[in-house]
Design a protein around this motif. Structure first.
Motif, PDB file in Angstrom:
ATOM      1  N   GLY A   1       0.786  -1.225   0.000  1.00  0.00           N
ATOM      2  CA  GLY A   1       0.000   0.000   0.000  1.00  0.00           C
ATOM      3  C   GLY A   1       0.818   1.275   0.000  1.00  0.00           C
ATOM      4  O   GLY A   1       0.263   2.365   0.027  1.00  0.00           O
ATOM      5  N   SER A   2       2.149   1.167  -0.037  1.00  0.00           N
ATOM      6  CA  SER A   2       2.998   2.362  -0.008  1.00  0.00           C
ATOM      7  C   SER A   2       3.664   2.579  -1.361  1.00  0.00           C
ATOM      8  O   SER A   2       3.995   1.624  -2.060  1.00  0.00           O
ATOM      9  N   ASP A   3       3.884   3.832  -1.693  1.00  0.00           N
ATOM     10  CA  ASP A   3       4.614   4.167  -2.913  1.00  0.00           C
ATOM     11  C   ASP A   3       6.065   4.513  -2.620  1.00  0.00           C
ATOM     12  O   ASP A   3       6.865   4.673  -3.540  1.00  0.00           O
ATOM     13  N   THR A   4       6.423   4.660  -1.322  1.00  0.00           N
ATOM     14  CA  THR A   4       7.764   5.125  -0.982  1.00  0.00           C
ATOM     15  C   THR A   4       8.457   4.352   0.134  1.00  0.00           C
ATOM     16  O   THR A   4       9.682   4.331   0.181  1.00  0.00           O
ATOM     17  N   ASP A   5       7.724   3.714   1.062  1.00  0.00           N
ATOM     18  CA  ASP A   5       8.339   3.059   2.219  1.00  0.00           C
ATOM     19  C   ASP A   5       8.866   1.678   1.858  1.00  0.00           C
ATOM     20  O   ASP A   5       8.103   0.795   1.463  1.00  0.00           O
ATOM     21  N   GLN A   6      10.175   1.489   2.034  1.00  0.00           N
ATOM     22  CA  GLN A   6      10.803   0.209   1.712  1.00  0.00           C
ATOM     23  C   GLN A   6      10.600  -0.788   2.844  1.00  0.00           C
ATOM     24  O   GLN A   6      10.744  -0.464   4.016  1.00  0.00           O
ATOM     25  N   GLU A   7      10.272  -2.018   2.465  1.00  0.00           N
ATOM     26  CA  GLU A   7      10.090  -3.102   3.424  1.00  0.00           C
ATOM     27  C   GLU A   7      11.462  -3.546   3.936  1.00  0.00           C
ATOM     28  O   GLU A   7      12.447  -3.524   3.200  1.00  0.00           O
ATOM     29  N   CYS A   8      11.538  -3.967   5.218  1.00  0.00           N
ATOM     30  CA  CYS A   8      12.789  -4.431   5.818  1.00  0.00           C
ATOM     31  C   CYS A   8      12.550  -5.711   6.615  1.00  0.00           C
ATOM     32  O   CYS A   8      11.429  -5.991   7.039  1.00  0.00           O
ATOM     33  N   LEU A   9      13.626  -6.463   6.822  1.00  0.00           N
ATOM     34  CA  LEU A   9      13.578  -7.600   7.730  1.00  0.00           C
ATOM     35  C   LEU A   9      13.465  -7.072   9.157  1.00  0.00           C
ATOM     36  O   LEU A   9      13.673  -5.872   9.401  1.00  0.00           O
ATOM     37  N   ARG A  10      13.190  -7.944  10.104  1.00  0.00           N
ATOM     38  CA  ARG A  10      13.073  -7.522  11.508  1.00  0.00           C
ATOM     39  C   ARG A  10      14.350  -6.869  12.022  1.00  0.00           C
ATOM     40  O   ARG A  10      14.307  -6.019  12.892  1.00  0.00           O
TER      41      ARG A  10
END
Length: 138
Positions: A33-42
């Protein structure tokens, strides 16, 4: 086939299963749902998504598929790749987890089937070109 609810099961894929692997695109993996926030591991390691074309033998004939592969790396993996560059997948795993199938009319669970996912940490490295093996650490 009915699977028990035991959570995800990961399967390592032998890299020699592919007759070729070619990177088509690399980009940050964005949060849903984001256009800018990068997903990260824990642990805070950023995730990237590589779109790769793989070749393999299926029923005695050459076959090709495009896969989206998740890579975990603090360094931007795009620096070592160009579109169309051959590469190899290091530590490539495919996970399968239970998924409930719901009846369209009643909404009740009608059993389970496998649903694929590609978990991190896959690493990739270019092959050919300068001869450098620029391994992207997970």
């Amino acid at each position: 086939m009915r699977m028990s609810n035991q959570g995800p099961m990961n399967f390592k894929i032998d890299p020699t299963s592919f007759t070729m692997v070619m990177v088509m695109d690399l980009a940050p993996k964005l949060k849903f749902g984001s256009d800018t926030d990068q997903e990260c591991l824990r642990n805070g390691t950023p995730k990237w998504v590589a779109q790769v074309t793989v070749g393999f033998q299926a029923f005695g004939r050459p076959s090709f598929s495009v896969l989206n592969v998740t890579i975990a790396s603090h360094e931007d993996p795009r620096h070592g790749f160009q579109p169309g560059m051959p590469c190899e997948l290091v530590g490539f795993e495919v996970g399968v987890m239970d998924k409930t199938i719901k009846d369209k009319n009643t909404g009740e669970g009608q059993g389970r089937r496998g649903a694929g996912l590609l978990p991190a940490p896959t690493r990739s490295r270019p092959i050919g070109g300068s001869g450098r093996k620029n391994e992207q650490a997970a």
